[in-house]
Scaffold this active site. Structure first.
Site, PDB file in Angstrom:
ATOM      1  N   HIS A 191       1.098  -1.559  -0.382  1.00 16.46           N
ATOM      2  CA  HIS A 191       0.483   0.042   0.101  1.00 16.46           C
ATOM      3  C   HIS A 191       0.983   1.241  -0.193  1.00 16.46           C
ATOM      4  O   HIS A 191       0.669   2.176  -0.692  1.00 16.46           O
ATOM      5  CB  HIS A 191      -0.752   0.033   0.843  1.00 16.46           C
ATOM      6  CG  HIS A 191      -2.407  -0.022   0.560  1.00 16.46           C
ATOM      7  ND1 HIS A 191      -2.800  -1.199   1.130  1.00 16.46           N
ATOM      8  CD2 HIS A 191      -2.962   1.507   0.623  1.00 16.46           C
ATOM      9  CE1 HIS A 191      -4.433  -0.555   0.614  1.00 16.46           C
ATOM     10  NE2 HIS A 191      -3.620   0.796   0.578  1.00 16.46           N
ATOM     11  N   CYS A 489       3.174  -5.652 -18.562  1.00 13.14           N
ATOM     12  CA  CYS A 489       1.875  -5.507 -18.315  1.00 13.14           C
ATOM     13  C   CYS A 489       2.511  -5.567 -16.349  1.00 13.14           C
ATOM     14  O   CYS A 489       0.884  -5.104 -15.925  1.00 13.14           O
ATOM     15  CB  CYS A 489       0.760  -5.483 -18.251  1.00 13.14           C
ATOM     16  SG  CYS A 489       0.471  -7.496 -18.309  1.00 13.14           S
TER      17      CYS A 489
HETATM   18  C1  PEP Z   1       1.536  -9.979 -13.283  1.00  7.63           C
HETATM   19  O1  PEP Z   1       1.536 -10.457 -12.817  1.00  7.63           O
HETATM   20  O2  PEP Z   1       3.291  -9.081 -13.440  1.00  7.63           O
HETATM   21  C2  PEP Z   1       0.685  -9.140 -13.549  1.00  7.63           C
HETATM   22  C3  PEP Z   1       0.087  -8.019 -14.292  1.00  7.63           C
HETATM   23  O3  PEP Z   1      -0.465  -9.491 -12.778  1.00  7.63           O
HETATM   24  P1  PEP Z   1      -1.304  -9.424 -11.541  1.00  7.63           P
HETATM   25  O4  PEP Z   1      -0.729  -9.146 -10.624  1.00  7.63           O
HETATM   26  O5  PEP Z   1      -2.423  -9.094 -12.011  1.00  7.63           O
HETATM   27  O6  PEP Z   1      -1.008 -11.257 -10.716  1.00  7.63           O
END
Ligand code: PEP
Ligand code: MG
Length: 556
Positions: A191, A489
């Site tokens: 957080h 991502c």
């Molecule tokens: C990741 O694992 O980097 C991702 C983008 O998915 P999440 O954070 O939703 O697991």
């Protein structure tokens, strides 16, 4: 005059930038009572009333702060205020008081009952334990006349130090006075890190030895390298902060599009979770959506939403970027994001269990129905060939199955690269799908075998770990060979310096929380593609995350 001691504390830098100011320590948690004499029967009603008054006062204070705040801060404070008013919790306290315990002891006891239930549920629910304990501490402080835990008020610029910060603490922070955050615990996705990123103030987590710094000591915080410097020459410190102020101003006024110094366009996209966040992201410099985490729209759904309901949601998200790129991810239910209707089994080790694409093994038809709904949502939003990706894929067979289900419905299939097995066999996976999106949060967790939620392991769950960078390089190279896009991502895309390295490794798009885009855009504008490529090669040759970061900082 006391001699100034000079020393440096190393933590994990999660928001870049410099700040120089005296430190203030967040007020310690109150002492919690554990026993005491039983409350006489005729005073128990009063004792319940005393609890209700204290919980009410805490809730009112938080609600007042919520209405004075905006954005995520207001949401977090509002949610914490409603926890303080939770009827179930108040009933549990009253029950204990009626059995003879004091309001303070009952508050502690009832909270632990709830915390235990949340922790059994795992994932995001378990994280709420921090919020509940925060409320407990505030109410106990109110009942026993101790100072309310949290952030002391400061009239002048200060660096805030804390063991860890509860959501309600971080949400009310004023960036005009609090110029940086450093915590002894916490990780890159905690957080503290999220709020610091939103406020745009430098932040370091997992800083061991922080308690050596006394209140009032001036420190230089270097959020890029994760360093807190004590005893540094004030003139040198001020110079670094001044240079950094120019960068921050550039971020404030940055209007896109993202490109390198030599004019190479970089596609920057938004990570969203529902229709509202998708529309909001369309008002930023994001060129589209690189990750729509569908499971976050269904975290409390007890039954599977119908195809109609799902299609409405997907059409809404597609509608945020008419004609633009929108990448939808099928349900990544499980592990840290359990979804009641999808995850039924209790697992010993949920991060390694049935999550994401693996749900297809236990919930027959769930994936196919979601793909039906996606195809319908795309039809309604007049999207010809939507991009959809599966999370937590680990075998080529899974990629092939997903690909077939998607193509049957006119959907362009991709997979997330989150498991090292995919990076290692990247060419074979790429042959099955149209694109990759690297989820660096999970790829780091699984490469280093370190829980992404664990604060003691924050130095391991750092995407700068060279082993992770090598896997990214292998994945991007497979994309280049096949002539197919490879995006990132995970949180790594939001780190301005790492974003340049990712570009140099051959990544073709970066998707992140929209608030992170300007800082990435500003950094990209200072480097050429050639420089990014050279830095990427240098970084691949390092053997520690610190070395990788330092090498990149020197070169970019
Ligand atoms: C990741 O694992 O980097 C991702 C983008 O998915 P999440 O954070 O939703 O697991
Ligand atoms: Mg993931």
């Amino acid at each position: 005059m006391t001699e100034t001691t000079t020393f440096t504390i190393q933590g994990t830098g999660v928001v870049p930038g410099y700040a120089y100011a005296p430190v203030i320590w967040a007020t310690a948690r109150p002492t919690l009572p554990s026993g005491g004499a039983p409350v006489p029967e005729d005073r128990r009603e009063d004792e319940v009333a005393r609890f209700n008054a204290a919980a009410g006062a805490v809730a009112d204070r938080l609600a007042a702060r919520a209405s004075a705040a905006t954005g995520v801060a207001a949401e977090v404070l509002g949610a914490t205020a409603s926890l303080a008013r939770d009827r179930g919790w108040a009933r549990a306290v009253a029950k204990l008081v009626k059995g003879g315990t004091s309001a303070e002891v009952a508050t502690v006891g009832a909270t632990e009952q709830f915390v235990e239930t949340f922790q059994k549920m795992g994932g995001l629910m378990a994280e709420r334990a921090t919020d509940l304990r925060d409320i407990r501490d505030r109410v106990v402080a109110e009942l026993s006349g101790q100072p309310e835990p949290g952030i002391p008020h400061s009239e002048t610029a200060a660096v805030l130090l804390a063991e860890d910060l509860a959501p309600a603490d971080t949400a009310g922070l004023d960036p005009a006075t609090i110029v940086a955050l450093v915590t002894r615990l916490g990780g890159p996705t905690s957080h503290t890190a999220i709020i610091a990123r939103q406020l745009g103030i430098p932040c370091i987590v997992a800083a061991a030895g922080l308690d050596r710094i006394e209140e009032g000591t001036a420190v230089l915080v270097d959020g890029t390298r994760g360093l807190v410097e004590i005893g540094i020459d004030p003139a040198v410190a001020e110079e670094r902060v001044t240079e950094d102020a120019a960068r921050r101003e550039a971020i404030r006024v940055w209007s896109g599009p993202a490109q390198t110094k030599d004019g190479v366009h970089v596609q920057v996209l938004a990570n969203v979770q529902d229709g509202a966040s998708a529309r909001k992201s369309a008002e930023t410099q994001a060129e589209g959506i690189g990750l729509f985490r569908t499971e976050l729209s269904f975290l409390s759904a007890q039954t599977e939403p119908s195809i109609e309901e799902q299609a409405d949601l997907y059409a809404e998200v597609f509608g945020a970027f008419p004609g633009g790129k929108v990448v939808v991810r099928t349900l990544d239910a499980g592990s840290d994001k359990p979804v009641p209707f999808a995850n039924h089994q209790k697992e010993e080790n949920p991060a390694l269990g049935v999550r994401g694409m693996r749900l297809d093994r236990t919930n027959e038809g769930l994936l196919a129905r979601q793909l039906d709904a996606l195809a319908e949502g795309a039809r309604r939003a007049q999207v010809d060939k939507p991009w959809v990706m599966a999370p937590m894929v680990s075998t080529v067979d899974e990629a092939r199955l997903f690909s077939a289900l998607a193509r049957e419905r006119g959907i362009s299939p991709g997979i997330m690269v989150e498991v090292p097995a995919v990076a290692i066999l990247a060419d074979a996976f790429m042959a099955e799908v149209d694109f990759f999106s690297i989820g660096t949060n999970d790829l780091t967790q699984y490469t280093l075998a370190a829980d992404r939620m664990s604060s003691p392991l924050a130095t391991l769950t750092d995407p700068w770990q060279p082993a992770v960078l090598r896997l990214i390089a292998m994945t991007a190279a497979a994309g280049e060979r096949a002539g197919k896009p490879v995006g990132v991502c995970g949180e790594a895309a939001a780190d301005p310096l790492l974003a340049c390295v990712l570009l140099g490794l051959g990544v073709t798009s970066l998707s992140m929380a929209p608030t992170a885009i300007p800082a990435v855009g500003v950094q990209l504008a200072t480097v050429t593609l050639e420089q990014c490529r050279a830095a990427a090669q240098e970084v691949l040759a390092t053997s520690t995350s610190l070395e990788a970061k330092e090498r990149a900082a020197e070169l970019l």
